[in-house]
Design a protein around this motif. Sequence first.
Motif, PDB file in Angstrom:
ATOM      1  N   ALA A   1      62.840 -26.228  35.056  1.00  0.00           N
ATOM      2  CA  ALA A   1      62.364 -27.644  35.281  1.00  0.00           C
ATOM      3  C   ALA A   1      60.737 -27.494  35.358  1.00  0.00           C
ATOM      4  O   ALA A   1      60.047 -28.299  34.738  1.00  0.00           O
ATOM      5  N   LEU A   2      60.539 -26.610  36.296  1.00  0.00           N
ATOM      6  CA  LEU A   2      58.788 -26.485  36.455  1.00  0.00           C
ATOM      7  C   LEU A   2      58.278 -26.033  35.596  1.00  0.00           C
ATOM      8  O   LEU A   2      57.007 -26.456  35.075  1.00  0.00           O
ATOM      9  N   LEU A   3      58.778 -25.099  34.882  1.00  0.00           N
ATOM     10  CA  LEU A   3      58.115 -24.436  33.647  1.00  0.00           C
ATOM     11  C   LEU A   3      57.854 -25.535  32.587  1.00  0.00           C
ATOM     12  O   LEU A   3      56.823 -25.605  32.010  1.00  0.00           O
ATOM     13  N   ILE A   4      58.864 -26.312  32.312  1.00  0.00           N
ATOM     14  CA  ILE A   4      58.760 -27.462  31.350  1.00  0.00           C
ATOM     15  C   ILE A   4      57.846 -28.368  31.573  1.00  0.00           C
ATOM     16  O   ILE A   4      57.108 -28.890  30.878  1.00  0.00           O
ATOM     17  N   ALA A   5      57.668 -28.656  33.095  1.00  0.00           N
ATOM     18  CA  ALA A   5      56.706 -29.752  33.562  1.00  0.00           C
ATOM     19  C   ALA A   5      55.324 -29.146  33.311  1.00  0.00           C
ATOM     20  O   ALA A   5      54.534 -29.818  32.848  1.00  0.00           O
ATOM     21  N   TYR A   6      55.177 -27.907  33.888  1.00  0.00           N
ATOM     22  CA  TYR A   6      53.817 -27.378  33.966  1.00  0.00           C
ATOM     23  C   TYR A   6      53.117 -27.142  32.440  1.00  0.00           C
ATOM     24  O   TYR A   6      51.956 -27.608  32.159  1.00  0.00           O
ATOM     25  N   ILE A   7      53.939 -26.417  31.817  1.00  0.00           N
ATOM     26  CA  ILE A   7      53.475 -26.081  30.494  1.00  0.00           C
ATOM     27  C   ILE A   7      53.424 -27.385  29.752  1.00  0.00           C
ATOM     28  O   ILE A   7      52.583 -27.707  28.751  1.00  0.00           O
ATOM     29  N   GLY A   8      54.544 -28.267  29.632  1.00  0.00           N
ATOM     30  CA  GLY A   8      54.485 -29.431  28.869  1.00  0.00           C
ATOM     31  C   GLY A   8      53.196 -30.429  29.265  1.00  0.00           C
ATOM     32  O   GLY A   8      52.490 -31.206  28.532  1.00  0.00           O
ATOM     33  N   THR A   9      52.903 -30.561  30.452  1.00  0.00           N
ATOM     34  CA  THR A   9      51.672 -31.153  31.090  1.00  0.00           C
ATOM     35  C   THR A   9      50.501 -30.374  30.445  1.00  0.00           C
ATOM     36  O   THR A   9      49.346 -31.175  30.069  1.00  0.00           O
ATOM     37  N   ALA A  10      50.336 -29.103  30.224  1.00  0.00           N
ATOM     38  CA  ALA A  10      49.204 -28.490  29.912  1.00  0.00           C
ATOM     39  C   ALA A  10      48.840 -28.702  28.385  1.00  0.00           C
ATOM     40  O   ALA A  10      47.919 -28.985  27.869  1.00  0.00           O
ATOM     41  N   THR A  11      50.197 -28.875  27.427  1.00  0.00           N
ATOM     42  CA  THR A  11      50.108 -29.145  26.319  1.00  0.00           C
ATOM     43  C   THR A  11      49.615 -30.638  26.017  1.00  0.00           C
ATOM     44  O   THR A  11      48.581 -31.188  25.170  1.00  0.00           O
ATOM     45  N   ALA A  12      50.230 -31.658  26.857  1.00  0.00           N
ATOM     46  CA  ALA A  12      49.827 -33.076  26.851  1.00  0.00           C
ATOM     47  C   ALA A  12      48.220 -33.120  27.201  1.00  0.00           C
ATOM     48  O   ALA A  12      47.503 -34.101  26.454  1.00  0.00           O
ATOM     49  N   ILE A  13      47.732 -32.555  28.079  1.00  0.00           N
ATOM     50  CA  ILE A  13      46.369 -32.792  28.494  1.00  0.00           C
ATOM     51  C   ILE A  13      45.550 -31.999  27.801  1.00  0.00           C
ATOM     52  O   ILE A  13      44.479 -32.450  27.316  1.00  0.00           O
ATOM     53  N   ALA A  14      45.788 -30.967  26.977  1.00  0.00           N
ATOM     54  CA  ALA A  14      45.081 -30.142  26.017  1.00  0.00           C
ATOM     55  C   ALA A  14      44.946 -31.151  24.506  1.00  0.00           C
ATOM     56  O   ALA A  14      43.917 -31.319  24.082  1.00  0.00           O
ATOM     57  N   ALA A  15      45.860 -31.991  24.366  1.00  0.00           N
ATOM     58  CA  ALA A  15      46.095 -32.988  23.531  1.00  0.00           C
ATOM     59  C   ALA A  15      44.867 -34.081  23.964  1.00  0.00           C
ATOM     60  O   ALA A  15      44.307 -34.480  23.000  1.00  0.00           O
TER      61      ALA A  15
END
Length: 470
Positions: A103-117
Motif C-alpha cells: 500500500a505504501l509503495l503504491i502511495a509513494y510511487i503514485g504520488t511521485a507520478t502525480a507530482i511529476a505530472a
Amino acid sequence: MERPADRTPGSYGLKKAVLSSNETLAQSIALIAPTAGPLLAIPFVYASAGSGTWLTFLIATITIFLVALNVNQFARISASPGSLYSYISSHMHPIAGMLAAWALLIAYIGTATAIAAGLTNYTNVVLSILGIKSFPLIVAAAGVGLAVWLAYRDVTISARLMLGLEIISVLLISVVAIGVLVRHGLHPDMDQLTLKGMTPAKLRMGLVLAIFALVGFESATSLGSEAKDPLRNIPRAVTWSGVLAGLFFVLCAYAEVLGFRGSAETLENSPAPLHVMARSAGMPALIGIAIDMGALVSFFSCVLACITAGARVLFLMGQKGALHSRLGQVHTSNRTPHRAVVVSGMAAFLPLGVLTCLGIGTSEIYGLTGTLATFGFLTAYVLVSIAAPIFLRAQGRLMVRDVVVSALALFAMIVAFLGNVYPLPPAPYNYLPYIYVALLSIGLTWSVVLNARTPAFAENADADLDTVAD
C-alpha cells in the motif's frame, strides 16, 4: 558496487545518524509539498467544497493529526527504514505488514507520478508565459532522473536540498497570502465563514482531496536508521509536518478564495492561481515569477522525497524476503539503497511516460495517479491505527484516550475512502478502486509466494523494533 546491508541494530548498512532534526523534518515536509497545495490541491478542493475549502483543510489537518498520534506510538520506540511497514508487521500478522508495504509503495510511487505530472504541467505553464515551447516527456524524464540521481548519491544532500527549497517557497506564498488579506482590509469574509453553498456531500468530496494534499507526513519514519536521535526527532517530524502544512493550507485556501473574488477567471480553472493572488495583493509581477520558480523546485523536491521513501520500503522488503534480496543491498561508498532507488524512480516514471504517450494531459494524470495513491495511504493509515492499540495493549499501556484516537482516525479514513467511491465518480475514476485492489493483490501474492520460499520475513518481523526506549 554494492554489498549486503549489515545487521548492526538500527543501521541496515545505510548511513547512521547523519540527518539532523530539521533534515528529518524536511523529508515529510517535502513529500507533502506545501507549494503544490495552493497550485494544485486547493483549486481541486474548491471545485467540490467552494466557500468551505478552508474548513475542509482544517478537518483534514485534524484527521492527519489523529493518524500521527497513532504513528508516533511506534516512532517513539522504533527506528528502521521500513516506515509504517515495520510497525504494522511487528504487531499484527506478517501478512498485514506486507499489505502495508505494498500500500505504501503504491502511495509513494503514485504520488511521485502525480507530482511529476504536476511538475511537467507547471513547467509548460511557465515556459508558455515566456514564449518557449516545451516537451512534456523530456521534462518529466529530466525531473525524475535528477531525483533518482540525488537519492542514489547521498541522503544528506537530498534532505538539505528539500529543506531549503521548501522554506523559500512557503515563505514566498505566505507573503502573497498575507498580502491578499491586507489588501482586502483584514475584515472577515462572511461567505467563507458562513460556508455559503456548502453541503455535507460537497464537504465529503473535498475532504478526500484535502487529505491527499497532506499525506506523506509519516515518511520521515522511513529515515529511522539515518536520522540523529530518531526516537525524538522522527515523532516531531511526523507531528509537525502535517500540522504546519495543514495550517498553511488553511491560510492559503482562505486567501485564494478571497483573492479570486471578482477575478475574470475562476480558482478551479486557473492555470496559475498564485499569479492571480499576487495581482490581487497588488504585488509586482516579479513576485509571481519567483513563486513560479519556487513551485517548480517544490514539485521536484516532492518527487525526490517520494522516491526516497519508496526506495526505503523496497529496501526493507528486500531484506525481509518480501521482495528480491538484491533490493536490500546498499551502495559501497554512497551507503544508499541504490537498487531500490532506481526501481522506485523507474516505477514512478513508467505510468507518466505511458499515459503521456497515449495523449492524456498532465492534469488528468495528476488526478488519476493521485487518487490511486490516496487509496494506498488510506490503507496504511487504517492498518497503523488498528495496530497502535494492539501494541499499547501488549505493552500494558492502553488507555481510553488511545482507543478514542484510534477510533476517530479510523472513522475519518473510512469517510475519506467512501468519498472516493460514492457517489460513483465518472470514468475513468470509477475504475481506480478496482485497479488499486488488483495492484495490491498482485503485489501481496508475489511477496507471500516469494517469502514462502525464503521465509526471512516472518522470522525477522520483530527485528525492526530494534531501537527501543528504556
